[in-house]
Scaffold this motif. Structure first.
Motif, short mmCIF file in Angstrom:
data_model
loop_
_atom_site.label_atom_id
_atom_site.label_comp_id
_atom_site.label_asym_id
_atom_site.label_seq_id
_atom_site.Cartn_x
_atom_site.Cartn_y
_atom_site.Cartn_z
N THR A 4 -3.54 -0.98 -7.20
CA THR A 4 -4.71 -1.60 -6.59
C THR A 4 -5.57 -2.23 -7.67
O THR A 4 -5.81 -1.63 -8.73
N LYS A 39 0.83 -1.20 0.00
CA LYS A 39 0.00 0.00 0.00
C LYS A 39 0.87 1.26 0.00
O LYS A 39 0.50 2.29 -0.59
N LEU A 63 -3.73 -5.67 -3.54
CA LEU A 63 -2.64 -4.70 -3.48
C LEU A 63 -1.37 -5.25 -4.11
O LEU A 63 -1.11 -6.45 -4.06
#
Length: 324
Positions: free
Chosen positions: A251, A193, A285
Motif C-alpha cells: 500500500t 489488496k 494498491l
C-alpha cells in the motif's frame, strides 16, 4: 448446473459497494482456449504444475483447477485456470484454459509444440465471455445456472469469489438475478489488496518463480503428480522448505507521483537494503516480490529525486503457519 455458495467477508464488503446488488459481475480481459479430446488431460498433465487428471477422474471431480506452465528453468511462463466442461467420464474430455489475453498466441504455440501426435484439438473460444462474480451472500447465487456454461468458485482462494463462463452477449441479470456489472478496476484493486497475482504484469514470463508467487497457497501445484516441465527446481525448493521471498500486497500513501510507480521498481528498506521489487498495481494498491525478512519494516522506492514510502502486509487468507 448446480452451484454451492461460499462467501468471505471481504467479498461481501466489495459487493455491498455495488449499491445493494445481489452480486457484482466483473468482465475480465482474459482469453479462453478449448483443449478437447481423449488425451486432453494427459497432454496438459506434462505441461502444468497441478494434477490435471483430477478433471477427468470419476466421482467428485473438481470443476476448476489453478496452475502454472513453467519453462525448463522452473520459472513461470503462463498462469492458467482450467475448467471442466464435460459432464461425466463417459463424455470426451473437454477442458477450457483461461489465460492472459496478451499471450494467447504464444500459449497456443507452446501447447502445439508439445502436442505431437496426441488426440487433442486446441482452439480459441472467442464466442465465450469470462466474468468474476462477487456474491453478496450465500443465497444470492441461483441454485441452478442453466444459461451459463459454468459458475464455480475461483480455485485460487475463497476471497476471489466465483468464475462465470457464458456465451458472449449473454444477459447476466437473467443468469444471476439482481446482479450488476462492476468496473473491472475494482476487481483488480481487490486482487491487489488480497495479494493475488494474475497475468503477465504480476507474473513476468521467465522471471517469476512459482513458490515465491504463492502457487502452493493458491492450490495451484501438486507435489505428488509426477514429472512436468520445470518440476526439478520447484520440487527441490519445496523439499528444502526455504522460501525467502514472496509476492505480497503493498500500500502506498496518497498522493502518488503523477507518473505512477514503474513496474520493476526496486524497493528498499529505510537503511538502504534491497527488499524486493514492485510488480504492478492500481492506485494506492499493488503487489510486490519482497524478502520476508523485511516485510514488517518501513519500505520506500526512490523515483528520481523523490522517495515514495510503502508498506507491506500478510494476507489473512494465507495458511496461519505461513504468516508467522
Amino acid at each position: 448446473m448446480l452451484v454451492r455458495a461460499i462467501t468471505a467477508p471481504g467479498l461481501r464488503r466489495l459487493c455491498r459497494g455495488r449499491r445493494g446488488a445481489a452480486a457484482a459481475c466483473f468482465p475480465l480481459g482474459r482469453a479462453l482456449l478449448g483443449v478437447r479430446g481423449a488425451e486432453a488431460a494427459v497432454f496438459l498433465q506434462g505441461l502444468l504444475t497441478n494434477d490435471v487428471t483430477q478433471l477427468v477422474g470419476a466421482g467428485d471431480a473438481p470443476p476448476a483447477l489453478y496452475a502454472h506452465a513453467l519453462n525448463v528453468q522452473g520459472r513461470c511462463l503462463y498462469d492458467v485456470i482450467l475448467y471442466r466442461l464435460h459432464g461425466s467420464t463417459a463424455e470426451e474430455p473437454h477442458i477450457l484454459l483461461e489465460c492472459d489475453s496478451s499471450i494467447l498466441d504464444s500459449i497456443q504455440k507452446h501447447l502445439k509444440l508439445y502436442k505431437i501426435r496426441r488426440k487433442v484439438t486446441i482452439s480459441p473460444c472467442p464466442d465465450l465471455s469470462l466474468w468474476a462474480v462477487i456474491p453478496e451472500d450465500t443465497s444470492s447465487l441461483p441454485k441452478r445456472v442453466d444459461q451459463a456454461l459454468l459458475l464455480t468458485p475461483d480455485p485460487r482462494a475463497e476471497v476471489m469469489g466465483w468464475r462465470l463462463i457464458a456465451k458472449k452477449g449473454a444477459n447476466l441479470s437473467e443468469i444471476i438475478p439482481g446482479s450488476q456489472i462492476g468496473d473491472v478496476q475494482d476487481y483488480h484493486r481487490h486482487r491487489y489488496k488480497q495479494g493475488i497475482p494474475e497475468g503477465v504484469k504480476d507474473l513476468p514470463p521467465g522471471v517469476a518463480l512459482p513458490l515465491e508467487s504463492n502457487l502452493a497457497f493458491m492450490n495451484g501445484i501438486s507435489f505428488t503428480k509426477g514429472c512436468y516441465i520445470g518440476q526439478e527446481l520447484t520440487a527441490r525448493t519445496h523439499h528444502m522448505g526455504v522460501i525467502r521471498k514472496r509476492l505480497l500486497p503493498v500500500t502506498f500513501p496518497a498522493p502518488l507521483p503523477s507518473t505512477g510507480i514503474p513496474e520493476g521498481a526496486e524497493i528498499l528498506t529505510e537503511s538502504g537494503k534491497r527488499a524486493g521489487k514492485f510488480r504492478a498495481g492500481g492506485g494506492e494498491l499493488g503487489i510486490a516480490l519482497l524478502r520476508l525478512a523485511h516485510v514488517n519494516e518501513p519500505l520506500c522506492i526512490h523515483l528520481g529525486g523523490d522517495t515514495v514510502k510503502l508498506s507491506a502486509s500478510t494476507p489473512e487468507w494465507w495458511p496461519k503457519a505461513a504468516a508467522k
